[in-house]
Write a protein that holds these residues in place. Structure first.
Motif, PDB file in Angstrom:
ATOM      1  N   GLU A 177     124.679  51.802  78.500  1.00  0.00           N
ATOM      2  CA  GLU A 177     125.298  50.767  79.332  1.00  0.00           C
ATOM      3  C   GLU A 177     125.318  49.443  78.569  1.00  0.00           C
ATOM      4  OE1 GLU A 177     124.026  51.797  83.800  1.00  0.00           O
ATOM      5  OE2 GLU A 177     122.337  51.721  82.404  1.00  0.00           O
ATOM      6  N   SER A 178     126.507  48.974  78.266  1.00  0.00           N
ATOM      7  CA  SER A 178     126.647  47.807  77.391  1.00  0.00           C
ATOM      8  C   SER A 178     126.000  46.560  77.966  1.00  0.00           C
ATOM      9  CB  SER A 178     128.135  47.540  77.122  1.00  0.00           C
ATOM     10  OG  SER A 178     128.733  48.663  76.514  1.00  0.00           O
ATOM     11  N   HIS A 179     126.037  46.389  79.284  1.00  0.00           N
ATOM     12  CA  HIS A 179     125.469  45.173  79.871  1.00  0.00           C
ATOM     13  C   HIS A 179     123.942  45.207  79.896  1.00  0.00           C
ATOM     14  CE1 HIS A 179     125.396  48.001  83.184  1.00  0.00           C
ATOM     15  NE2 HIS A 179     124.726  47.147  83.953  1.00  0.00           N
ATOM     16  N   ARG A 180     123.352  46.356  79.586  1.00  0.00           N
ATOM     17  CA  ARG A 180     121.895  46.469  79.525  1.00  0.00           C
ATOM     18  C   ARG A 180     121.421  46.744  78.094  1.00  0.00           C
ATOM     19  NH1 ARG A 180     119.742  50.072  84.476  1.00  0.00           N
ATOM     20  NH2 ARG A 180     117.891  48.818  84.021  1.00  0.00           N
ATOM     21  N   CYS A 181     122.314  46.509  77.143  1.00  0.00           N
ATOM     22  CA  CYS A 181     122.021  46.787  75.742  1.00  0.00           C
ATOM     23  C   CYS A 181     121.766  45.479  74.989  1.00  0.00           C
ATOM     24  CB  CYS A 181     123.184  47.545  75.094  1.00  0.00           C
ATOM     25  SG  CYS A 181     122.926  47.926  73.350  1.00  0.00           S
ATOM     26  N   MET A 182     120.677  45.431  74.256  1.00  0.00           N
ATOM     27  CA  MET A 182     120.319  44.254  73.455  1.00  0.00           C
ATOM     28  C   MET A 182     120.623  44.556  71.987  1.00  0.00           C
ATOM     29  SD  MET A 182     116.576  42.403  73.057  1.00  0.00           S
ATOM     30  CE  MET A 182     115.769  43.879  72.408  1.00  0.00           C
TER      31      MET A 182
END
Length: 727
Positions: A403-408
């Motif tokens: 999930e891109s929005h939860r990826c650092m």
């Protein structure tokens, strides 16, 4: 008597003057003669006084015509600054130097070597009274930059052409500053050294010793190439001021014993302690003997090589070589005793230097990096912003369910061992082949990385279009892509850092350029930019001499991994798209679980690369390449597609169960397996198939959604045939 005589008045002044005119003429003549004699005496006295006020120039300068009592009024008529630059650094230095020279009220001309014809104009500098400065960079494989290529070729040929002779440029005055990177040890500053040598061989006079700028912040004498240039510039301006006054701060002309230059004994050009020793420490294993080369501070040794025109008997060669070897042994012993910290990347206090210099910090901060400690960084990916708005994720979401929005997106090492032509950071990061910097602890890096990432997410609170549930989810980091920039495997504590991630229930996606065979425990992706030694050297421009063997060893190591392993092939049109059979052989070598095939991303014009939009393949061309490659590797099939990123996923058939693809990851199950592995002390292992999840239909190759989750809005532009930006 004639009565008319009575009309004359003999007392008239005019008559008296007329009668005595010859005496008057004589008086005028005597006066003029005395005045002329007086002027001659005065001028003679002035000349004698001026001769006494001008310091006597060294004999070697007098014979070369640099000091002339008859031309005492103008000693330096101007400065010409020649530059050969690839990335613009040398050009910038030329501008800075010009401003410093103009402060001395001297005319300055900045000349791009690309626009200069030495065959027609260089000879003019013999009598021009100009001082010529050459700022030249060393490019790939020790070659000159494109702009300086012709000038260097002409100079090299002229220096060895008997028709020019060893006095062709006698009378020309010059100084050289080279720009290079000591990470490329075998040809560090090779162009600067060669230009200095060739000019000297043609009879030109060096007004000061050659300067050497080093992009490697660890080995750089002053901490950065900018600082190296500033130090050299200060010395040059001081020398120029002396020349302007008619003084001569003598620079060694090769007539004094090497290492005991008389010109340095009186402080005219103080040699910085250990500079030459440091230079030889850096390159003693690789440097070639060049009889005419001058070091950065010591010039040619008169006793070692006598002179260019001298003749040495064969019987004396043995004595000369014994003398040279003896001096070399003595120098090495002295270097051992000196215990120089510079070669170990240490500052004056004996501490290792920080990887991030002030100049690099400023440049990366402007690019949006949040820098951590002395060598790490984190940045918000554009796909993170996109998914916060519900506008689709990156190809990792399509292929593996990240999930891109939860990826650092982060890195524990901003340094890299390659200088790829398509580097999307435009080579702002440092390069190196080993860790020589100050090292931060992984706990601190992870803590600050998460905090900085969360702070950047917080900036999107209340931004129009940002979904509230995505914003809340984004505050909890679930994935970590170690692919921001540089080579994360260079970080000595990379395995510890990965374990900390997994302890925090954060999955890792580690990326490597395949130049460090002892790879990390949890490797995810190995970049395969080319399939042959020649194309890899051309595209990745690696620092290691044995880059190809390192590349092959890294791929072989993948085959032994229990976790998911990935190849990423970056296609560069006209460079590596015709190497299908060679790519197939590399697949058999590493046996990866997945192969990502991606068209190169064009990130804008860069002076450090010749990459243009013409090198970016169309999506249809990438698809055709993938189809042809799959035909050569029977154990693989095309699984997924992300058209916007111009990327396709080839997967091993073991992930196709019951006619369905299982390329996604069950991250909760993955974390459970990691915990079981840690609790068992490493005895309980697991495979990539133990935490796989079914791939949704919209992510599959050929689906109408083209790799975008139908729950997200399709805001992307319709023309998605070429990758212009993205990750």
């Amino acid at each position: 008597l004639d009565p008319s005589v009575d009309t004359w008045d003999l007392s008239s002044p005019l008559i008296s003057l007329w009668i005595n005119r010859f005496y008057i003429y004589l008086g005028f003549a005597v006066s003029i003669s005395l005045w002329i004699c007086l002027q001659i005496v005065i001028k003679t006295q002035d000349r004698n006084l001026q001769e006494k006020s001008v310091p006597k120039a060294p004999q070697d300068l007098m014979t070369n015509g640099y000091v002339s009592l008859q031309e005492k009024d103008i000693f330096v008529s101007g400065v010409k600054i020649f530059y050969g630059s690839q990335t613009g650094t040398a050009k910038g230095f030329a501008t800075v130097l010009a401003e410093a020279v103009m402060s001395l009220d001297l005319p300055v001309t900045i000349i791009n070597l690309k626009e200069y014809d030495p065959d027609d104009h260089l000879i003019e500098e013999v009598t021009s009274k100009n001082v010529c400065v050459f700022l030249v960079a060393t490019y790939t494989d020790g070659r000159p930059t494109e702009s300086a290529e012709w000038f260097c070729k002409w100079l090299e040929e002229a220096s060895s052409d008997f028709r020019f002779g060893k006095s062709y440029l006698k009378g020309m005055r010059y100084a050289v500053f080279g720009l290079g990177n000591s990470a490329y040890a075998s040809h560090f500053n090779k162009v600067g050294k060669n230009v200095d040598k060739w000019l000297w061989m043609l009879g030109a006079h060096r007004v000061m010793s050659r300067g050497e700028g080093d992009c490697d912040v660890v080995k750089s004498k002053h901490g950065s190439i900018e600082a190296d240039f500033r130090a050299w510039k200060t010395k040059f301006i001081s020398q120029l001021q002396a020349l302007q006054k008619g003084e001569r701060k003598k620079s060694c002309g090769g007539h004094c014993k090497k290492g005991k230059c008389e010109s340095h004994q009186h402080g005219s050009e103080e040699r910085e302690e250990g500079s030459h020793e440091q230079d030889e420490l850096h390159h003693k294993d690789t440097e070639e003997e060049e009889p005419f080369e001058s070091s950065s501070e010591e010039e040619f040794g008169g006793e070692d090589r006598q002179s260019l025109n001298s003749i040495v008997d064969v019987e004396d060669l043995g004595k000369i070589m014994d003398h040279v070897k003896k001096e070399k042994r003595e120098k090495e012993q002295q270097e051992e005793k000196s215990g120089l910290f510079r070669n170990m990347g240490r500052n004056e206090d004996g501490e290792r230097r920080a990887m991030i210099t002030p100049a690099l910090r400023e440049a990366l901060t402007k690019q949006g990096y949040q820098l951590i400690g002395s060598h790490s960084g984190v940045k918000l990916c554009r796909w993170t912003k996109s998914m916060l708005r519900g506008r689709g994720g990156c190809y990792k979401h399509t292929f593996y369910g990240i999930e891109s929005h939860r990826c650092m997106e982060t890195t524990p090492s901003l340094a890299c061992a390659n200088k790829c032509v398509f580097c999307w950071r435009h080579h702002t990061n440092p390069v190196g082949t080993e860790w020589r910097w100050k090292m931060d602890q992984p706990e601190m890096i992870l803590k600050e990385a998460v905090e900085n990432h969360q702070n950047m997410i917080k900036q999107f609170k209340g931004v129009p279009g940002v979904k509230a549930e995505r914003f809340e989810e984004g505050m909890t980091v679930k994935h970590c892509a170690l692919s921001l920039v540089g080579e994360p495997i260079m970080y000595p504590e990379i395995n510890r850092f990965l374990k900390l991630l997994h302890q925090c229930k954060i999955s890792s996606f580690l990326v490597t350029n395949a130049q460090f065979p002892p790879i990390g425990e949890m490797l995810r992706e190995s970049i395969v930019d080319a399939s042959t030694k020649e194309s890899l050297k051309k595209i990745d421009r690696p620092l290691f001499k044995d880059f190809w063997q390192r590349f092959l060893d890294s791929l072989k190591a993948l085959a032994a991994k229990q976790q998911r392993t990935v190849y990423r092939l970056t296609l560069v049109k006209a460079w590596n798209v015709d190497e299908l059979q060679a790519y197939a052989q590399l697949v058999f070598l590493g046996n990866p679980d997945f192969i990502e095939v991606k068209g190169v991303t064009y990130c804008g014009e860069s002076s450090a690369s010749s990459l243009t939009m013409a090198h970016v393949p169309w999506h249809e061309e990438v698809v055709q390449f993938v189809r042809e490659l799959v035909d050569l590797i029977p154990d693989y099939e095309i699984a997924c597609e992300h058209e916007h990123s111009n990327c396709l996923l080839i997967a091993h058939k073991k992930f196709k169960i019951g006619g369905e693809w299982w390329t996604w990851i069950d991250y909760n199950r993955f974390q459970e397996l990691i915990q079981e592995y840690e609790d068992s002390g490493g005895s309980k292992t697991f495979s990539a198939k133990d935490y796989m999840a079914r791939t949704p239909h919209w992510a599959l190759f050929g689906a109408n959604e083209r790799g975008f989750d139908p729950k997200d809005t399709r805001h992307q532009r319709k023309n998605k045939s070429k990758a212009i930006s993205g990750c």
